[in-house]
Design an enzyme around this catalytic site. Sequence first.
Site, mmCIF file in Angstrom:
data_model
loop_
_atom_site.group_PDB
_atom_site.id
_atom_site.type_symbol
_atom_site.label_atom_id
_atom_site.label_comp_id
_atom_site.label_asym_id
_atom_site.label_seq_id
_atom_site.Cartn_x
_atom_site.Cartn_y
_atom_site.Cartn_z
ATOM 1 N N SER A 33 0.918 -1.078 0.191
ATOM 2 C CA SER A 33 -0.038 -0.028 0.018
ATOM 3 C C SER A 33 0.797 1.244 -0.106
ATOM 4 C CB SER A 33 -1.003 0.015 1.194
ATOM 5 O OG SER A 33 -2.013 1.065 1.035
ATOM 6 N N ASN A 34 0.319 2.218 0.347
ATOM 7 C CA ASN A 34 1.170 3.763 0.427
ATOM 8 C C ASN A 34 0.663 4.477 1.726
ATOM 9 O OD1 ASN A 34 -1.168 5.564 -0.560
ATOM 10 N ND2 ASN A 34 -1.222 4.226 -2.064
ATOM 11 N N ARG A 35 1.184 5.435 1.885
ATOM 12 C CA ARG A 35 1.244 6.225 2.957
ATOM 13 C C ARG A 35 -0.111 7.165 3.187
ATOM 14 N NH1 ARG A 35 5.669 5.876 6.083
ATOM 15 N NH2 ARG A 35 7.611 5.064 5.163
ATOM 16 N N SER A 36 -0.934 7.174 1.997
ATOM 17 C CA SER A 36 -2.175 8.062 2.291
ATOM 18 C C SER A 36 -3.077 7.633 3.565
ATOM 19 C CB SER A 36 -2.990 7.529 1.006
ATOM 20 O OG SER A 36 -4.451 8.253 0.964
#
Length: 223
Positions: A33-36
């Site tokens: 995933s990512n840091r959003s």
Amino acid sequence: LKLRQKDGQLKGRKVIVTAGGTLEPIDPVRYISNRSSGKMGLAFAQAASEAGAEVLLITTSDLPVPFGVEVKRVETAQQMLDAILARYDWADLVVMAAAVADYRFSQPAEQKIKKQAEHQALHLDLVENPDILAQLGAAKTHQYLIGFAAETNDLLAHASEKLKKKHVDMLLANDVSKENIGFGYDTNELLILEPDKSPITLPLASKLELARKILLDVAKKIK
Ligand code: CTP
Ligand code: CA
């Protein structure tokens, strides 16, 4: 508590907001995933609802959903795309605040992947995800489309290219390399781009204030 304004600026408008980073499975117990955080999308959902709109929030985030907002929880980019397309005709305005993973695993394993023998490296194969915003831009009929751009460098150049390439009506760009801006924070600073207009900077403010300000402006444009 600010309840929906029955005669607000977006009264009767149908708004889809996406929020959060997509989760792309590796196997039944792992994902990338990512840091959003989903906070920018949630702010737009709240601001749109306050302004009298009917809001569908399509989100990967576990954060509490603003009062009165319909929610559809998804994980992957593909699920997010399907959820939007199912309601795209309904929508007058789409705010694509989600951080969609650009890649997913070509073959998520059905069983948990075990450690490799003899300390060998593990190689996983990634394939490109659909570009949801670009697809929405290409399929646009009456919808007003707001996209985002998260950049760490050359903000204006990269964002201008996305505005054109994805056929969006408004592109909100943020420099995620700066402190207090973008991923995870409650505040943001946005560069607003519209076709054939000079860029405008909205200085550091809470995500909710920014969303309210932008939607006021958009409400006039889609009158
Ligand atoms: N987006 C999307 N589908 C994708 C990737 C991005 O809908 N597969 C949307 C995002 O929700 C955002 C906009 O496109 O509104 C820009 O996302 P961003 O990651 O900044 O740009 P990309 O086009 O993915 O390019 P890059 O990551 O290489 O900068
Ligand atoms: Ca991307």
